[in-house]
Scaffold this active site. Structure first.
Site, PDB file in Angstrom:
ATOM      1  N   ASP A 215       0.846  -1.183   0.000  1.00  0.00           N
ATOM      2  CA  ASP A 215       0.000   0.000   0.000  1.00  0.00           C
ATOM      3  C   ASP A 215       0.891   1.246   0.000  1.00  0.00           C
ATOM      4  O   ASP A 215       2.110   1.149   0.190  1.00  0.00           O
ATOM      5  CB  ASP A 215      -0.897  -0.024   1.241  1.00  0.00           C
TER       6      ASP A 215
ATOM      7  N   GLU B  36       2.645   4.917  -4.158  1.00  0.00           N
ATOM      8  CA  GLU B  36       2.614   5.806  -5.329  1.00  0.00           C
ATOM      9  C   GLU B  36       3.971   6.448  -5.654  1.00  0.00           C
ATOM     10  O   GLU B  36       4.196   6.697  -6.860  1.00  0.00           O
ATOM     11  CB  GLU B  36       1.542   6.891  -5.136  1.00  0.00           C
TER      12      GLU B  36
ATOM     13  N   ASP C 202      -8.711   3.419  -2.515  1.00  0.00           N
ATOM     14  CA  ASP C 202      -9.638   3.805  -1.449  1.00  0.00           C
ATOM     15  C   ASP C 202     -10.932   4.347  -2.034  1.00  0.00           C
ATOM     16  O   ASP C 202     -11.066   5.550  -2.304  1.00  0.00           O
ATOM     17  CB  ASP C 202      -8.986   4.854  -0.547  1.00  0.00           C
TER      18      ASP C 202
END
Length: 803
Positions: free
Chosen positions: A417, A420, A489
């Site tokens: 997670d 990015e 999300d």
């Protein structure tokens, strides 16, 4: 594009010469290369400062010029001036000398990529490409994008973003008018998202043919398909390196793209089962109680997931000693009960001298640096946070060793997670790579891919005979080689449920076949009807994980009372019974790149009505799914493409192309099987898929209304190890043919088999017709309740019946 007026166009070619791979041209100050990759694929590249970057990214995983492809070169002078043409059996590249142009057509003259005015231009480190595109044409791809599947009419940014963090998404929201839904990161129109893939398809509306484009460049980009007669592509850095695919069929383009960038590995079968996840401060006893509750409620489940609260102060590769005093014992007991445990692992390392992971990284100089030479520090869950420099092979090896320790302890999967990379309140641009040699922009979009590479390396080190499983939030071209992607999300809203269909389809068309949305919605409070409808839809997607955020209502399978629990249970059981069909679709994705969750246009490119369908999809090649998209919906319109379609629940035989109105009672969503298909299913839903080997397998034979032939596949192996790659598999190809009233099913099996194989029988289940008898290998069998059982230990068979 406000500075577009300042870009300098390439206007002429000074000379062209033939090379072993294609063409090389002098482009007033730079060089142009035209390389033949395959008969239907060509690569263009323009140098920077006279030098070519031979390794622009980590996307391409093969030598694209390894094969010797026949081509010819000719030079002519005519009405369009002096041109050089390169021809293969699948395409024609035209290089115009003065003015310069670079066009691709097929040998029949149909367009593939035709330049517009100012087709190739540069400004400092940026470059722009402009090409012609009719208003009625369609555009597909670009990875994870909101809005319609057809990208025509919009512009898109390619920059991996932590969408719901306003500090990361704020610049993109601020660039839009407040009335523009793209100014709201929670909207179903916001752009960009977590995964950036500069690959798209251009469908020519006049001919129905498709072409493809992949720009092998990891820098920030903008694709603008809003112009009436052209589209433009801009990259803010790096070199222009583009692969152009002549097609003209969408599956062939995707197969070629995934040949270049890789295809998914065959996943462990447990990862295809139902996954239960929640961001919550569980204790060890809570996790085991959750496992017990699923078995008690008779809701099949394979995976239990732990979010960030399981760690000691959000330090990666640790356990909170108070909440998890004996994780090894817990993992052992969960394994005995048929569960696999997946833990979250973020890239952010707590900046904490004395913490082993941080100290090792500092000592070996494995962390991202700043221009001044210091360790880059962001603000994420642990507070002060450092980030591994995954561009360094030694960092990936070290991270893999940490991952290997997790796997050896009993953890089965890794959830990447915040990759990015998310840096919280700190601007990521100061984060440099390669010990300060490379800009942030060069590796931002590649960061998740490199992290996944390291993670898989470690998992394979710890368990070399076992299939690894990694889930990633972010990604770039090639991520499919290492990880599945979930769609980040989302919110517990009906519009987010609907958004996930074209988003998943876009990812599938971009090479990532293993995708899914957080079922029920991650942020916000779901409600019983929304949760049920999302579960009924989610079980018919490639990756099925129920996930929700802390401080919101419970959304376990049983959270909304016994009536809803019964309906959810039946939905999950349907998924488990369909795992043989689903598994075969994954094996096909590993072979050809074909999506598991695919838009109608993938199989029905020539149908104008199928091109813009966003609210239904094909699950594998032969099941059409039409989810419920609003509260209180009692029926919905469904478009059926050409062919026979049989209602999964009531057996009604329907013919496409055309629209039908389908009832949507609370116990199901519309589901149709394609005529001609053989759908393999388990006879019952097991508690878990991991290690399950049935004594019999059902073959649901869907009778087509007209003559024709259709092929289906069943793949049986141990579901866990890589032994199938060496031939330890039984692969059965079913060819169903209807001629008049006679239907035949020929089954042909290949592979060496495997020790765990115990199947003794097939059960034919006839759908869409009511024959009285079925002849199997010369023996007549009465049809009882549309079912025929016959002995089969893994060999060929032939079945025939009359309708």
């Amino acid at each position: 594009m406000s500075d577009a007026q300042y870009f300098r166009n390439f206007t002429r070619v000074d000379s062209v010469e033939k090379t072993a791979q294609g063409l090389s041209a002098e482009l007033h100050g730079e060089r142009l290369r035209v390389d033949v990759v395959r008969a239907d694929v060509v690569r263009f590249a323009i140098s920077r400062g006279g030098v070519f970057d031979e390794y622009p990214s980590h996307a391409v995983c093969v030598d694209p010029l390894a094969a010797a492809v026949p081509f010819t070169v000719e030079e002519t002078t005519g009405d369009d001036g002096r041109v050089v043409r390169l021809r293969t059996s699948g395409l024609v590249v035209t290089v115009g000398m003065a003015p310069f142009r670079l066009d691709v057509h097929r040998p029949d003259g149909s367009p593939v990529a035709v330049g517009a005015d100012g087709a190739y231009a540069i400004l400092n480190d940026a470059f722009v490409i402009r090409r012609r595109c009719r208003g009625a044409d369609a555009i597909y791809g670009l990875g994870e994008k909101t809005g319609p599947l057809n990208r025509r009419g919009r512009d898109y940014s390619l920059w991996n973003v932590d969408v719901l963090d306003p500090r990361a998404s704020g610049e993109f929201a601020a660039a839009r008018a407040q009335t523009d839904p793209r100014a709201d990161p929670t909207s179903t129109e916001f752009d960009p998202y977590y995964v950036s893939i500069p690959f798209f398809y251009h469908l020519d509306a006049a001919s129905g043919t498709m072409a493809g484009s992949f720009v092998d460049n990891p820098y920030r980009a903008r694709y603008d398909f809003s112009g009436p007669e052209q589209y433009s592509i801009r990259f803010d850095g790096g070199q222009y390196v583009e692969y152009v695919f002549a097609g003209p069929r969408m599956p062939d383009i995707l197969a070629a793209y995934t040949w270049l960038t890789g295809r998914i590995a065959i996943p462990p079968v447990w990862s295809l089962g139902y996954q239960q996840c929640r961001w919550f401060a569980y204790r060890q006893a809570d996790v085991e109680a959750l496992a017990h509750r699923h078995r008690q409620e008779q809701i099949p489940c394979d995976g239990l997931w732990l979010d960030i609260e399981h760690m000691d102060g959000y330090r990666v590769f640790t356990w909170d000693p108070q909440r998890f005093p004996d994780p090894a014992a817990m993992l052992s007991r969960l394994a005995d009960a048929g569960y696999r445990l997946v833990t979250i692992v973020d890239p952010g390392i707590k900046h904490d001298p004395g913490y082993r992971v941080f100290d090792e990284a500092v000592e070996a100089d494995l962390l991202c640096r700043t221009e001044g030479g210091g360790v880059f520090v962001g603000q994420v869950w642990p507070g002060d946070t450092a980030f591994p420099d995954f561009t360094l092979p030694e960092t990936r090896t070290w991270w893999g060793q940490l991952t290997a320790e997790q796997v050896r302890s009993g953890v089965s999967g890794i959830w990447n997670d915040m990759n990015e990379p998310a840096t919280g309140a700190i601007d990521p641009q100061a984060m440099l790579f390669g010990r300060g040699r490379h800009s942030h922009a060069r590796f931002h979009n590649q960061y998740a891919l490199l992290m996944a590479m390291a993670t898989v390396e470690g998992m394979r080190t710890a368990a070399p005979d076992r299939r690894p499983f990694v889930l990633s939030r972010a990604g770039s071209p090639g991520i499919q080689r290492y990880a599945a992607n979930w769609m980040g999300d989302n919110l517990s809203r009906w519009d987010h449920l609907a958004m996930s269909m074209p988003m998943a389809a876009g990812l599938g068309l971009s090479g990532q076949a293993f995708v899914g949305a957080d079922v029920g919605g991650f942020m916000g409070d779901t409600n019983p009807e929304l949760f049920l409808r999302w579960m009924q839809y989610g079980v018919l997607t490639p990756f099925c994980r129920n996930h929700s955020a802390i401080q919101h209502v419970d959304q376990y399978a049983w959270s909304f009372g016994p009536v809803m629990a019964n309906l959810v249970r039946e939905a999950v059981r349907l998924r488990y019974r369909l795992i043989p069909y689903l598994y075969a679709a994954f094996v096909e994705a590993s072979r050809t790149g074909a999506p598991v969750q695919r838009p109608l246009v993938f199989d029905h490119q020539d149908d104008p009505l199928a091109r813009d369908v966003d609210d239904e999809y094909l699950f594998g090649p032969d099941l059409l799914v039409a989810p419920v998209l609003a509260a209180g919906m009692t029926d919905r319109r469904v478009y059926l493409p050409a062919g026979t379609w049989v209602d999964w629940y009531d057996g009604t035989v329907l013919s496409g192309p055309g629209f039908v109105t389908a009832a949507t009672p609370m116990d199901r969503i519309p589901l149709y099987a394609r005529g001609g298909a053989v759908i393999p299913m388990w006879p019952h839903a097991p508690e878990h898929a991991d290690g399950y080997q049935p004594r019999s397998t059902e073959l649901h034979v869907v009778v087509p209304a007209g003559d024709g032939t259709h092929t289906s596949v069943l793949v049986e192996d141990d579901g866990t190890t890589i032994a199938a790659e060496g031939g330890a598999v039984r692969r059965t190809v079913f060819t169903l043919t209807r001629t008049g009233r006679v239907v035949t099913v020929h089954a042909r099996t290949s592979g060496d088999g495997y020790p765990e194989f115990v199947r003794e029988a097939f059960v034919l289940v006839i759908r869409g017709a009511h024959p009285h008898e079925v002849r199997v290998d010369g023996v007549d069998h009465r049809v009882t309740g549309a079912r025929v059982r016959f002995t089969n230990h893994g060999g060929d068979f032939d079945a025939t019946f009359t309708v």
